[in-house]
Scaffold this motif. Sequence first.
Motif, short mmCIF file in Angstrom:
data_model
loop_
_atom_site.label_atom_id
_atom_site.label_comp_id
_atom_site.label_asym_id
_atom_site.label_seq_id
_atom_site.Cartn_x
_atom_site.Cartn_y
_atom_site.Cartn_z
N GLY A 139 0.80 -1.23 0.00
CA GLY A 139 0.00 0.00 0.00
C GLY A 139 0.83 1.26 0.00
O GLY A 139 0.36 2.33 -0.38
N GLY A 140 2.10 1.17 0.49
CA GLY A 140 2.93 2.38 0.48
C GLY A 140 2.40 3.45 1.39
O GLY A 140 2.10 3.21 2.56
N ASP A 141 2.28 4.65 0.87
CA ASP A 141 1.78 5.77 1.68
C ASP A 141 0.31 5.57 1.97
O ASP A 141 -0.35 4.66 1.46
CB ASP A 141 2.04 7.10 0.97
N ASP A 142 -0.24 6.48 2.80
CA ASP A 142 -1.62 6.31 3.28
C ASP A 142 -2.67 6.34 2.17
O ASP A 142 -3.53 5.45 2.12
CB ASP A 142 -1.94 7.36 4.34
N PRO A 143 -2.71 7.37 1.27
CA PRO A 143 -3.77 7.36 0.25
C PRO A 143 -3.66 6.14 -0.64
O PRO A 143 -2.56 5.73 -1.02
CB PRO A 143 -3.52 8.66 -0.52
N GLU A 144 -4.83 5.58 -1.00
CA GLU A 144 -4.86 4.40 -1.85
C GLU A 144 -5.70 4.70 -3.10
O GLU A 144 -6.41 5.71 -3.18
CB GLU A 144 -5.44 3.21 -1.09
N SER A 145 -5.65 3.74 -4.04
CA SER A 145 -6.34 3.93 -5.33
C SER A 145 -7.80 3.51 -5.24
O SER A 145 -8.30 2.69 -6.03
CB SER A 145 -5.62 3.15 -6.43
N SER A 146 -8.52 4.06 -4.26
CA SER A 146 -9.92 3.69 -4.07
C SER A 146 -10.83 4.22 -5.18
O SER A 146 -11.81 3.57 -5.55
CB SER A 146 -10.40 4.19 -2.71
N LEU A 147 -10.51 5.38 -5.72
CA LEU A 147 -11.37 5.94 -6.78
C LEU A 147 -11.30 5.11 -8.04
O LEU A 147 -12.31 4.88 -8.71
CB LEU A 147 -10.96 7.39 -7.07
N GLU A 148 -10.12 4.63 -8.41
CA GLU A 148 -10.00 3.76 -9.56
C GLU A 148 -10.78 2.48 -9.34
O GLU A 148 -11.42 1.94 -10.29
CB GLU A 148 -8.54 3.42 -9.85
N ALA A 149 -10.77 1.96 -8.10
CA ALA A 149 -11.52 0.74 -7.81
C ALA A 149 -13.03 0.98 -7.91
O ALA A 149 -13.78 0.13 -8.39
CB ALA A 149 -11.15 0.23 -6.42
N ILE A 150 -13.50 2.16 -7.46
CA ILE A 150 -14.93 2.49 -7.57
C ILE A 150 -15.34 2.57 -9.04
O ILE A 150 -16.40 2.06 -9.44
CB ILE A 150 -15.21 3.81 -6.83
N ILE A 151 -14.50 3.22 -9.86
CA ILE A 151 -14.81 3.31 -11.30
C ILE A 151 -14.89 1.92 -11.92
O ILE A 151 -15.78 1.62 -12.71
CB ILE A 151 -13.75 4.19 -12.01
#
Length: 781
Positions: free
Chosen positions: A254-266
Motif C-alpha cells: 500500500g505504500g503511503d496512506d492514500p490508496e487507489s480507491s477511486l479507480e476501484a470504484i470506477i
Amino acid sequence: MPAPKMLSGLPKPVLFGLYGAVGGLLGALLFGELIMLALGPKIATAALPPPPEPRLAVSAPTAVQIYQGGTNKVLVQIARDAFEGDVAVRIDGLPPGVSASAPDVTIPANRTDGEIELAAAFGGAVGAGPQNLKVVATAKAGEKTVTAESAPFPITTLASPMPQADIVFVLDVTGSMQNQIDGLKNGIGTFSRDLERAKVDARFGCVAFRDLTMPERDPVTYPSLQVLKFQGDAFTADAAKFAAAVGRQRAAGGGDDPESSLEAIIEASKFDFRKGAVRTLILITDAAPKSVQGLGASLRSASDALAAHKVDLLHLVINSPGHDEYVELQRSALGVPGEKGGGRGKVFNLDRTASDATAFTTVLLPEMTKAVIAAAEAKPTSRPDLPKQEVAPPELKTIKAVQSNQTYDAASTGQLVLAVSVWTGAIAALVCLFLLGGQQHYLRGTLPSAGGAVAGLAGGAAVGLVGGAAGQGLFLLAPDNPILGVIFRVLGWTILGALAGAGLSLFVPNLKPKYGLAGGAAGGAAGAIGYIVVASAASAVLGRLAGGLALGLCIGLMVAVVEAAFRSAWLEVRYGPRETVTVNLGAEPVKIGGDARACTVWARGAAAVALRYFIRDGRVICTDVPAREEAEVTNGDTREVGNVTVVVRTGSGARPPAPPAPRPAAPPIPKAKPAPKPLDLDEDDGLPLPMPASPPPAAPRAATPFAPPPVPPRPSAPPLAGRPPAPQSPTARPPVAPVPTPPAAPAPKPPTRDPDACPVCGRKNPGRPGSRYCMVCDQTY
C-alpha cells in the motif's frame, strides 16, 4: 420655366430620373405597402416546426409488497419533455389498512425520481390487494397542466416479492485491512441468508485494490487492482464461493496512506448489473483516496462513472481519513437522503471494527443488510423510457415574390400574382403620372390637366398590371437556384419597364415607341439590379420601397437617355443662361407660342401659336404662323419668340438646304385658272399642315410663237385717171392669218378624302369613328 428653380440646371435624363424616382417611391410608400398588406398572401412562417408539446411520463414498481405493521418505500421514476419544473406524485387506489405518509410527494426540477413511503397497519387483510394501484404525476408547464399515470400495479401484504440486488464490495486489501478482510469472509454467509429471508435475490462481487502508483514487488501475488472472478463471472449468488475468494486475499503493501480507491470504484461501476437489480457498491477502506493532481483518478471522474452506469447505492464503511472526500463523492453522484437533490447511500464507521474482526460481521453487515433490503423492495423493475419526440417540420412548398424576399405558401400563387400585379400597377401609375407631369412642366411650365393626369394614371396602371403579372409569372419559373432567381427577377422587371417606357412614348414628342420600349426595358433591368443590392441587406419592406424608387428612377433616366440618343434633329429652347429644354423634332409638329394648351413649348408673351417646326423629307421646316411663311432651316438657326430663344440643332449628318429650282417663264397666252384646291388647315394656326413632298412639276408646255396682230393698210387716194397704181414698198409685211386661241385646260378634281382621316388635317389616326383622337389638331372625331 422647365423645372423647379433648384433643378433647372440638371440635364434632362437626371431630371426625369428624379421625377420617376419620386413617383416610384411615393407609389410604393403610399399604395404599394397597403396593397401587399391587403392582398398579399400569408407569409409562409409555417415552414418552421411548431414548438413541442410538454409531456410527462411516470413509472412505478410492477408490484408492491409490505409487511403488516411495517413500511416500505415505493420508488417513482419520472421523465419530462419540453419543460422543467417540480412534479407532484401520489398513489391512488390504496387498500384499507395501507396508507401513504404524505398525500403528495414533490420531485424537484433537478431530479427524476422520488420515494413514496407506505405503511401497513396490523390486523389488515393478508394477501393480494387491489390490482389497480397507480402513481399519478402532475406538473405545471407554463399555462398548461401536464399529467401522467403509471401502469396499474398490485399491492400485497406479507407476501414478500423477490427484488434483485447486485452488490459489489470495493475492498481495501493494504496492510492495515486484514480484520476487515476476515470480517467480510466470515460474515458474507449471514449477510446472504438475511437477504434470502427478506426475499431479495442477491448477487455478490468484489474489487480488491491497493495503490496503483506504488506497485508491489510481487504484482502477481499482490496486484494493485483485482476483480475477483467466479468461474469467469464477476458476480456470484453462492456465498460460500464468495467467502473463499475473499479469504484468499492477504493484507499487504500500500505504500503511503492514500490508496487507489477511486479507480476501484470506477472499475466496480462497470460491472454487468442486471437491469432490474439495485446496483449497490460498498466501499471498505481506512485510507483517503489518492486524488492528487496528476496521480490517479479524480472525484469528478468517479462521480461521472457512477452516474453514467446508474449506480443506485454507494455505502461507505470508512473512518476519518478521506471522510469528506468520500461523502462529497456520494453526494455529487447519487445525492444524500433528506437533502435537496435526493439520493441513497449510508456511512458506517470502520473504527468499530478496527480491533475486533467479529464486529464487522455482527454489527456492520446487518445494518447494510437492512439498507439493501429496503432499497431492493422499493426499486421498480424498470425505469420509464419516453421515446424521443421528433417534431419534423411539415412539408410546405413556398414561393417568392419578384419584389420581395419573403416566402409565401405555394398554394396562394394566384393571390400572390394578383398582389404583385396591383403593386406594380400602383408603382407604374405614379411613375407615369410624375413623368407625364414632369414632361408637361418641362415644356410648358404648367401641370397636366385633369384629363391628362387621369390618362397618365390609367395608362401606367394598365402597363403595371400587365408587366407585374408577366414578371411574377416568369419569376415563378425559377427553381431554387439563386443565380436563376436573379436572372428571372431581372427579366420580370425588364418586362415591366419596357411596357411602361412604351406607354410613356405616347406623351413624349416624336419619341418612337420602339425607343421608349428599349429605354424602359433598360430602366427596368437597372431598377431590378438596384433592388437586389438593397434588398439583400435590408428587410422586405425596405426592399420593396427601394424597388419602387429604383424602378421609377431608372425608367425616367433611361427614357430620357434613349430620347437623346436616337434623335436626328431637335430644338434648344432657352429660358435663360441656365434654363434650357430640348424637344425632339419629327413628323409631328412642335408648336411654340403663348397658348400653353395648344403648344408643345410655352413662350410667355408670344402669339398663341408663333412657330411650328417639323421634319419633311429629311429637312427641318419652320413655319412662322403669324406671317404665314414657311422656310427650311438648318443647324444653328436661332429665333426669338416671346421670352424664349429657339435654336435648331441637327446631327452631323444634316443635309444642307437645296438651291431653289428655276421656274420657266410664264407663257403670255392667257390661261384658265384651275379651281382652287381645299387646304388642310391646323385649327390652331390656320396654316397648312406638313404634307409629304409633292412630285416635281411637269415640264412647261412649249409656248406658241408670238405673232403681232395684222396692221390694216392705210387708205390711199383714188388713182388718177390715166395714171397706173403706185407700186408697194418692198419692206411691207404680207398679211398674217390670225392664230386660233387654244382651249382652256379643264379644272382638276379635288382629291377624295379618306373617311378615316382627320377632317381638318387629313392625318389618319387609329380608333373607332367618334373616338379617334388627332394629336396634331387636338380633337376627337
